[in-house]
Write an enzyme that holds these catalytic residues in place. Structure first.
Site, PDB file in Angstrom:
ATOM      1  N   TYR A  51      40.926  29.637  51.241  1.00 38.80           N
ATOM      2  CA  TYR A  51      40.512  29.266  49.896  1.00 38.80           C
ATOM      3  C   TYR A  51      40.236  27.769  49.790  1.00 38.80           C
ATOM      4  O   TYR A  51      41.128  26.944  50.017  1.00 38.80           O
ATOM      5  CB  TYR A  51      41.572  29.656  48.859  1.00 38.80           C
ATOM      6  CG  TYR A  51      41.921  31.136  48.830  1.00 38.80           C
ATOM      7  CD1 TYR A  51      41.054  32.104  49.336  1.00 38.80           C
ATOM      8  CD2 TYR A  51      43.132  31.566  48.294  1.00 38.80           C
ATOM      9  CE1 TYR A  51      41.392  33.455  49.304  1.00 38.80           C
ATOM     10  CE2 TYR A  51      43.471  32.913  48.256  1.00 38.80           C
ATOM     11  CZ  TYR A  51      42.596  33.855  48.776  1.00 38.80           C
ATOM     12  OH  TYR A  51      42.936  35.184  48.743  1.00 38.80           O
ATOM     13  N   GLY A 198      42.479  43.005  42.156  1.00 31.79           N
ATOM     14  CA  GLY A 198      41.353  43.693  41.525  1.00 31.79           C
ATOM     15  C   GLY A 198      41.734  44.743  40.500  1.00 31.79           C
ATOM     16  O   GLY A 198      40.993  45.699  40.286  1.00 31.79           O
ATOM     17  N   VAL A 200      41.674  44.804  37.340  1.00 31.83           N
ATOM     18  CA  VAL A 200      40.781  44.961  36.191  1.00 31.83           C
ATOM     19  C   VAL A 200      39.323  45.084  36.631  1.00 31.83           C
ATOM     20  O   VAL A 200      38.403  45.013  35.816  1.00 31.83           O
ATOM     21  CB  VAL A 200      40.934  43.811  35.164  1.00 31.83           C
ATOM     22  CG1 VAL A 200      42.336  43.811  34.581  1.00 31.83           C
ATOM     23  CG2 VAL A 200      40.608  42.459  35.800  1.00 31.83           C
ATOM     24  N   ALA A 201      39.113  45.305  37.942  1.00 30.49           N
ATOM     25  CA  ALA A 201      37.779  45.571  38.496  1.00 30.49           C
ATOM     26  C   ALA A 201      36.757  44.519  38.071  1.00 30.49           C
ATOM     27  O   ALA A 201      35.740  44.829  37.441  1.00 30.49           O
ATOM     28  CB  ALA A 201      37.315  46.972  38.103  1.00 30.49           C
ATOM     29  N   GLY A 203      36.838  42.480  35.802  1.00 33.60           N
ATOM     30  CA  GLY A 203      36.704  42.380  34.348  1.00 33.60           C
ATOM     31  C   GLY A 203      35.952  43.533  33.725  1.00 33.60           C
ATOM     32  O   GLY A 203      35.870  43.633  32.488  1.00 33.60           O
ATOM     33  N   LYS A 208      33.951  43.116  30.157  1.00 33.53           N
ATOM     34  CA  LYS A 208      32.790  42.510  30.797  1.00 33.53           C
ATOM     35  C   LYS A 208      31.602  43.470  30.722  1.00 33.53           C
ATOM     36  O   LYS A 208      31.776  44.688  30.730  1.00 33.53           O
ATOM     37  CB  LYS A 208      33.106  42.181  32.257  1.00 33.53           C
ATOM     38  CG  LYS A 208      32.027  41.382  32.953  1.00 33.53           C
ATOM     39  CD  LYS A 208      32.447  41.034  34.378  1.00 33.53           C
ATOM     40  CE  LYS A 208      31.370  40.268  35.111  1.00 33.53           C
ATOM     41  NZ  LYS A 208      31.779  39.944  36.501  1.00 33.53           N
TER      42      LYS A 208
END
Length: 298
Positions: A51, A198, A200-201, A203, A208
């Site tokens: 990162y 992940g 909330v996939a 968003g 979203k």
């Protein structure tokens, strides 16, 4: 905050954990978010040497100065940046893993990493060599435990059978139920904790603009988001509903959530206090769409 034992380890981690990849470049802002999360009961922070070319570890290390003893730090290795910074290559060799941990310890400004994870994996890897590296680091006291981050069932199965991993990080949500079929039963049987990313996939489950996701088309994604919204209300936001669906899966130890703002930290913490889903509500969500399955790397 609820805390759960991570697999066979003696680590007890907050069921909502911090996915530090979401942190930005401003150390002061990052420290405020990390401290807000800690004050809310979050004790598990997940980063990786990949990162931001290691800057993520540096910033997290700064934020945790003076509070190291109160947190559990997880990092990852296996992706090697090219010298020109144009990208990275997969490198699970023993020598590389052993060198990576030294750099992560330095960047995090700590003597040990609580959970060190292989950041990927394929069946073509020298798996025994990789496992040997993690075992050596554990014996040296540089890491307390090790795990993997992978969505490939054949890789997960190989490490579950041949190593002493205590955790697997993998993608899971109402829109990605693939682990339910091929991974969760095995990991639960072997007492290996699941760290979910992940939830909330991207968003898509919490407002979203709908878009295709994995094998689901836009209409199906819209249907799943509507089902989440239908079970949300005064005591449970859409985000909390999506997270509760994940957290109430017996194989799951924690949801690793990316949080970029103070409001997002607040929303994630609210999921802990939200009304749990009933068995009927969970079944209602499961019936919204046919569960998807892994088609590759089985």
């Amino acid at each position: 905050m609820q805390y759960h034992q991570l697999g066979k380890s003696d680590l007890h981690i907050s069921e909502i954990s911090y996915g530090c990849m979401s942190l930005g470049r401003d150390d002061a802002d990052n420290a405020r978010l990390v401290h807000q999360a800690m004050d809310g009961g979050i004790n598990f922070f997940d980063t990786a040497d990949l990162y931001d070319h290691g800057q993520n570890e540096i910033s997290l290390g700064k934020a945790l100065q003076g509070r190291r003893q109160n947190v559990i730090i997880a990092s990852k290795a296996g992706n090697q940046w090219r010298p020109d910074g144009s990208g990275w290559d997969w490198n699970p060799r023993r020598e590389y893993i052993l060198s990576c941990v030294e750099e992560s310890l330095r960047r995090l400004n700590t003597d040990y990493i609580d959970l060190y994870q292989l950041h990927g994996g394929t069946l073509e890897d020298p798996t025994d060599e990789t496992i040997s590296a993690f075992e050596t680091l554990q014996q040296q006291g540089k890491i307390r435990y090790y795990g993997i981050s992978s969505i490939r069932p054949n890789v997960v199965r190989t490490f579950a059978e041949r190593s002493n991993i205590v955790s697997v990080m993998m993608q899971y949500s109402l829109l990605d139920r693939r682990p339910e079929e091929s991974c969760f039963p095995l990991l639960e049987q072997r007492n290996i904790g699941v760290l979910v990313r992940g939830a909330v996939a991207k968003g898509l489950l919490i407002g979203k603009t709908p878009a295709p996701y994995l094998n689901y088309n836009e209409a199906e994604v819209t249907k799943a988001a509507a089902a989440i919204q239908q079970l949300s209300g005064a005591g449970r936001s859409a985000a909390a509903t999506a997270l509760r669906y994940v957290l109430q899966q017996p194989a799951v130890t924690a949801a690793v959530v990316g949080m970029r703002t103070a409001q997002q930290v607040q929303d994630a913490l609210a999921a802990v206090r939200a009304t749990p889903l009933t068995a009927a509500e969970i079944q209602q969500l499961r019936q919204v769409l046919p569960a998807n399955l892994y088609e590759q790397h089985r």
